[in-house]
Design a protein around this motif. Structure first.
Motif, PDB file in Angstrom:
ATOM      1  N   GLY A  14      24.893 -17.348 -35.409  1.00 53.77           N
ATOM      2  CA  GLY A  14      24.015 -18.453 -34.988  1.00 53.77           C
ATOM      3  C   GLY A  14      24.191 -18.879 -33.551  1.00 53.77           C
ATOM      4  N   ALA A  15      25.263 -18.414 -32.881  1.00 54.21           N
ATOM      5  CA  ALA A  15      25.431 -18.785 -31.470  1.00 54.21           C
ATOM      6  C   ALA A  15      24.796 -17.757 -30.546  1.00 54.21           C
ATOM      7  CB  ALA A  15      26.916 -18.931 -31.141  1.00 54.21           C
ATOM      8  N   GLY A  16      24.201 -16.722 -31.114  1.00 51.01           N
ATOM      9  CA  GLY A  16      23.546 -15.701 -30.302  1.00 51.01           C
ATOM     10  C   GLY A  16      22.098 -16.078 -30.000  1.00 51.01           C
ATOM     11  N   PHE A  17      21.389 -15.124 -29.466  1.00 51.88           N
ATOM     12  CA  PHE A  17      20.005 -15.365 -29.005  1.00 51.88           C
ATOM     13  C   PHE A  17      19.086 -15.760 -30.175  1.00 51.88           C
ATOM     14  CE2 PHE A  17      16.047 -12.614 -28.130  1.00 51.88           C
ATOM     15  CZ  PHE A  17      15.339 -13.646 -27.537  1.00 51.88           C
ATOM     16  N   ILE A  18      18.861 -14.850 -31.105  1.00 49.80           N
ATOM     17  CA  ILE A  18      17.918 -15.147 -32.191  1.00 49.80           C
ATOM     18  C   ILE A  18      18.521 -16.171 -33.148  1.00 49.80           C
ATOM     19  CG2 ILE A  18      16.582 -14.166 -34.104  1.00 49.80           C
ATOM     20  CD1 ILE A  18      16.666 -11.470 -32.574  1.00 49.80           C
ATOM     21  N   GLY A  19      19.828 -16.018 -33.436  1.00 51.17           N
ATOM     22  CA  GLY A  19      20.492 -16.924 -34.370  1.00 51.17           C
ATOM     23  C   GLY A  19      20.348 -18.382 -33.961  1.00 51.17           C
ATOM     24  N   ALA A  44      28.409 -12.406 -26.435  1.00 53.30           N
ATOM     25  CA  ALA A  44      26.987 -12.732 -26.652  1.00 53.30           C
ATOM     26  C   ALA A  44      26.781 -14.078 -27.339  1.00 53.30           C
ATOM     27  CB  ALA A  44      26.325 -11.629 -27.483  1.00 53.30           C
ATOM     28  N   GLY A  45      27.848 -14.665 -27.832  1.00 47.63           N
ATOM     29  CA  GLY A  45      27.712 -15.936 -28.549  1.00 47.63           C
ATOM     30  C   GLY A  45      28.091 -17.091 -27.653  1.00 47.63           C
ATOM     31  N   ASN A  46      27.312 -18.161 -27.706  1.00 45.35           N
ATOM     32  CA  ASN A  46      27.492 -19.239 -26.744  1.00 45.35           C
ATOM     33  C   ASN A  46      27.076 -20.560 -27.388  1.00 45.35           C
ATOM     34  OD1 ASN A  46      27.493 -20.891 -24.531  1.00 45.35           O
ATOM     35  ND2 ASN A  46      26.205 -19.562 -23.253  1.00 45.35           N
ATOM     36  N   GLY A  64      34.611 -17.543 -36.553  1.00 45.19           N
ATOM     37  CA  GLY A  64      35.272 -16.528 -37.377  1.00 45.19           C
ATOM     38  C   GLY A  64      34.553 -15.196 -37.286  1.00 45.19           C
ATOM     39  N   ASP A  65      35.271 -14.168 -37.733  1.00 49.97           N
ATOM     40  CA  ASP A  65      34.797 -12.795 -37.583  1.00 49.97           C
ATOM     41  C   ASP A  65      34.353 -12.257 -38.949  1.00 49.97           C
ATOM     42  OD1 ASP A  65      34.689  -9.980 -37.255  1.00 49.97           O
ATOM     43  OD2 ASP A  65      36.099 -10.104 -35.579  1.00 49.97           O
ATOM     44  N   ILE A  66      33.157 -11.710 -39.010  1.00 47.73           N
ATOM     45  CA  ILE A  66      32.657 -11.223 -40.308  1.00 47.73           C
ATOM     46  C   ILE A  66      33.425 -10.005 -40.818  1.00 47.73           C
ATOM     47  CG2 ILE A  66      30.315 -12.169 -40.120  1.00 47.73           C
ATOM     48  CD1 ILE A  66      29.389  -9.302 -39.305  1.00 47.73           C
ATOM     49  N   THR A  67      34.235  -9.383 -39.966  1.00 43.95           N
ATOM     50  CA  THR A  67      35.006  -8.230 -40.448  1.00 43.95           C
ATOM     51  C   THR A  67      36.346  -8.659 -41.059  1.00 43.95           C
ATOM     52  OG1 THR A  67      36.138  -7.809 -38.349  1.00 43.95           O
ATOM     53  CG2 THR A  67      34.001  -6.780 -38.642  1.00 43.95           C
ATOM     54  N   ASP A  68      36.666  -9.940 -40.973  1.00 47.08           N
ATOM     55  CA  ASP A  68      37.947 -10.452 -41.478  1.00 47.08           C
ATOM     56  C   ASP A  68      37.775 -10.816 -42.965  1.00 47.08           C
ATOM     57  OD1 ASP A  68      40.192 -11.928 -42.127  1.00 47.08           O
ATOM     58  OD2 ASP A  68      40.247 -13.006 -40.226  1.00 47.08           O
ATOM     59  N   HIS A  86      21.891 -13.413 -42.467  1.00 46.08           N
ATOM     60  CA  HIS A  86      22.884 -12.632 -41.731  1.00 46.08           C
ATOM     61  C   HIS A  86      22.299 -12.042 -40.450  1.00 46.08           C
ATOM     62  CE1 HIS A  86      25.949  -9.881 -40.665  1.00 46.08           C
ATOM     63  NE2 HIS A  86      25.522  -8.839 -41.327  1.00 46.08           N
ATOM     64  N   LEU A  87      22.703 -12.656 -39.324  1.00 39.50           N
ATOM     65  CA  LEU A  87      22.251 -12.157 -38.015  1.00 39.50           C
ATOM     66  C   LEU A  87      23.388 -11.614 -37.157  1.00 39.50           C
ATOM     67  CD1 LEU A  87      20.416 -15.281 -38.153  1.00 39.50           C
ATOM     68  CD2 LEU A  87      19.138 -13.667 -36.760  1.00 39.50           C
ATOM     69  N   ALA A  88      24.629 -11.926 -37.500  1.00 37.93           N
ATOM     70  CA  ALA A  88      25.749 -11.516 -36.628  1.00 37.93           C
ATOM     71  C   ALA A  88      25.757 -10.002 -36.478  1.00 37.93           C
ATOM     72  CB  ALA A  88      27.074 -11.983 -37.213  1.00 37.93           C
ATOM     73  N   GLU A 198      21.805  -8.920 -20.516  1.00 33.00           N
ATOM     74  CA  GLU A 198      22.012  -7.469 -20.575  1.00 33.00           C
ATOM     75  C   GLU A 198      20.721  -6.807 -21.047  1.00 33.00           C
ATOM     76  OE1 GLU A 198      24.972  -6.996 -23.679  1.00 33.00           O
ATOM     77  OE2 GLU A 198      23.687  -7.986 -25.139  1.00 33.00           O
ATOM     78  N   LYS A 199      19.845  -7.590 -21.675  1.00 31.93           N
ATOM     79  CA  LYS A 199      18.592  -7.076 -22.222  1.00 31.93           C
ATOM     80  C   LYS A 199      17.519  -7.084 -21.133  1.00 31.93           C
ATOM     81  CE  LYS A 199      20.543  -6.872 -26.275  1.00 31.93           C
ATOM     82  NZ  LYS A 199      20.721  -7.968 -27.196  1.00 31.93           N
ATOM     83  N   LEU A 200      16.505  -6.231 -21.297  1.00 31.56           N
ATOM     84  CA  LEU A 200      15.548  -5.961 -20.207  1.00 31.56           C
ATOM     85  C   LEU A 200      15.010  -7.225 -19.522  1.00 31.56           C
ATOM     86  CD1 LEU A 200      13.808  -3.742 -18.707  1.00 31.56           C
ATOM     87  CD2 LEU A 200      12.023  -4.314 -20.349  1.00 31.56           C
ATOM     88  N   ASP A 231       8.675 -17.028 -32.841  1.00 30.38           N
ATOM     89  CA  ASP A 231       7.818 -16.455 -33.890  1.00 30.38           C
ATOM     90  C   ASP A 231       8.637 -15.604 -34.858  1.00 30.38           C
ATOM     91  OD1 ASP A 231       5.388 -17.653 -33.388  1.00 30.38           O
ATOM     92  OD2 ASP A 231       4.880 -16.240 -31.803  1.00 30.38           O
ATOM     93  N   HIS A 232       9.709 -14.976 -34.358  1.00 26.60           N
ATOM     94  CA  HIS A 232      10.625 -14.271 -35.270  1.00 26.60           C
ATOM     95  C   HIS A 232      11.288 -15.294 -36.197  1.00 26.60           C
ATOM     96  CE1 HIS A 232      14.226 -11.213 -35.682  1.00 26.60           C
ATOM     97  NE2 HIS A 232      13.606 -11.422 -36.823  1.00 26.60           N
ATOM     98  N   ALA A 233      11.742 -16.408 -35.614  1.00 23.77           N
ATOM     99  CA  ALA A 233      12.399 -17.446 -36.434  1.00 23.77           C
ATOM    100  C   ALA A 233      11.420 -17.993 -37.484  1.00 23.77           C
ATOM    101  CB  ALA A 233      12.913 -18.570 -35.542  1.00 23.77           C
TER     102      ALA A 233
END
Ligand code: NAD
Ligand code: DAU
Length: 354
Positions: A14-19, A44-46, A64-68, A86-88, A198-200, A231-233
């Protein structure tokens, strides 16, 4: 599906662009829901992306990390989530070429850990939902004609898209094997505020502002289908509440652009906004070595989503671009904070002597 009684929702990434756009929409539109944002705060999370809603009574943040696995299992035990959106993910194709294993770890293992935690905690699957947010890149690359539909076979080409395809298959496997209620959506390229440069589009906007070279890969003829992030959201909101369990929905803008054309459009809009002579920013365009395995064309057929659930993009592209550019120009501090530090190293590795 009827999720009216839904109370507690875990949103990952949720701290990323789309999230951040999805969180803002859900927190503001559904005060009766409790929204927990789980994010590892990678490069990428802010949390700046969520300043306006961080004190909302129905919102909380967990780092937290989803791989943990043990951490995620405990989180599900502590919270009794009724749904997950799930967007992470590791989301940038170029980074996946530099470091494929981190994409396998987060996108494949991380998704499996979340699915497993949901399966363990949802003894009764009734009214539960695992919503997996994915990409059109799983379908591979199109020639000059045709569209990706929900029936198109998967044919991922980059480590990023292969990791997202794997995660989609895992979600589907949990539905068929364990009856885990799920829905998947596959969306085209998003643009809008708070996108990491980093994206175009944000990279080009930032470089135009600073009169730096505009690195166009190959001949600039690759085609992407662009959709405004809000519009994605909105589509995620509609699918979350009304989508059919076990289904996939494609989301797209019916808005294809060649990269070089979109860069020229940006240049001409920004010449006006920055008071530059017409054509000045376009002089910065620099053709650079192509991306390895660069997919030629993506184009989504979003008819199913439109016909079944009535969703369609709300904004014309030119209006969306105008709003987007204005946001980046008005938020120079945001750009500066995310481009200091490790971004400089990344940029050098990616673009210097390319
Ligand atoms: P992003 O890179 O801006 O944000 C990803 C977020 O995930 C960040 O906040 C990051 O901190 C978090 N994260 C990364 N690894 C994590 C981990 N191990 N544990 C917890 N959090 C972690 O990405 P985005 O562009 O907002 O994309 C979000 C999702 O949408 C991704 O799944 C992506 O595949 C998908 N998607 C993106 C686009 C697009 O155009 N950007 C289009 C279609 C689908
Ligand atoms: O299609 C959906 C996907 O869109 C998402 O799943 C990804 O998470 C998202 O990053 C995006 O992937 P792309 O690779 O299409 O996006 P990107 O912004 O990296 O590149 C868009 C196009 O522009 C692509 O053809 C490569 C080109 N490009 C990109 C950069 C960063 C350049 O020509 N120069 C650049 O500097």
């Amino acid at each position: 599906m009827n999720l009216v009684s839904m109370k507690k929702i875990l949103i990952t990434g949720g701290a990323g662009f789309i999230g951040s756009h999805v969180i803002r929409l859900f927190v503001n539109k559904y005060p009766e829901y409790t929204i927990v944002n789980l994010d590892a705060l990678t490069y990428a999370g802010n949390l700046e992306n969520l300043r306006d809603i961080e004190n909302a009574p129905n919102y909380s943040f967990v780092k937290g990390d989803i791989t943990d696995e043990s951490f995620i299992n405990q989180l599900f035990t502590d919270h009794s989530f009724e749904a997950v959106i799930h967007l992470a993910a590791e989301s940038h194709v170029d980074r996946s070429i530099l470091d494929p294993l981190s994409f396998v770890k987060t996108n494949v293992i991380g998704t499996a850990v979340l699915l497993n935690a949901a399966k363990r905690s949802w003894k009764d699957m009734e009214g539960k939902l695992f919503y997996h947010v994915s990409t059109d890149e799983v379908y591979g690359s199109l020639g000059e004609t045709g569209f990706f539909t929900e029936e198109t076979s998967y044919d991922p080409r980059s480590p990023y898209s292969a990791s997202k395809a794997s995660s989609d298959h895992l979600v589907s496997a949990y539905y068929h094997t364990y009856g885990l209620p799920m829905v998947i959506s596959n969306c085209s390229n998003n643009y809008g505020s708070h996108q990491f440069p980093e994206k175009l589009l944000p990279l080009m906007i930032n470089n135009i502002v600073h009169s730096k070279p505009l690195p166009v890969y190959g001949k600039g003829e690759n085609v992407r289908d662009w959709l405004w992030v809000n519009d994605h959201a909105r589509a995620i909101d509609v699918i979350f509440h009304q989508g059919r369990l076990g289904e996939t929905y494609n989301i797209g803008g019916f808005n294809e652009w060649k990269n070089i054309d979109i860069v020229h459009l940006l240049c001409s809009i920004m010449d006006k906004k920055l008071g530059r002579a017409d054509g000045e920013s376009a002089k910065l365009i620099t053709y650079v070595k192509d991306r390895a395995g660069h997919d030629m064309r993506y184009a989504i057929d979003a008819t199913k989503l439109n016909k079944e659930l009535g969703w369609e993009p709300s904004l014309q592209f030119e209006e969306g671009m105008d709003k987007t550019i204005d946001w980046y120009l008005a938020n120079e501090g945001w750009i500066q904070s995310v481009t200091s530090g490790s971004y400089k190293q990344y940029y050098e590795q990616q673009y210097t002597s390319r």
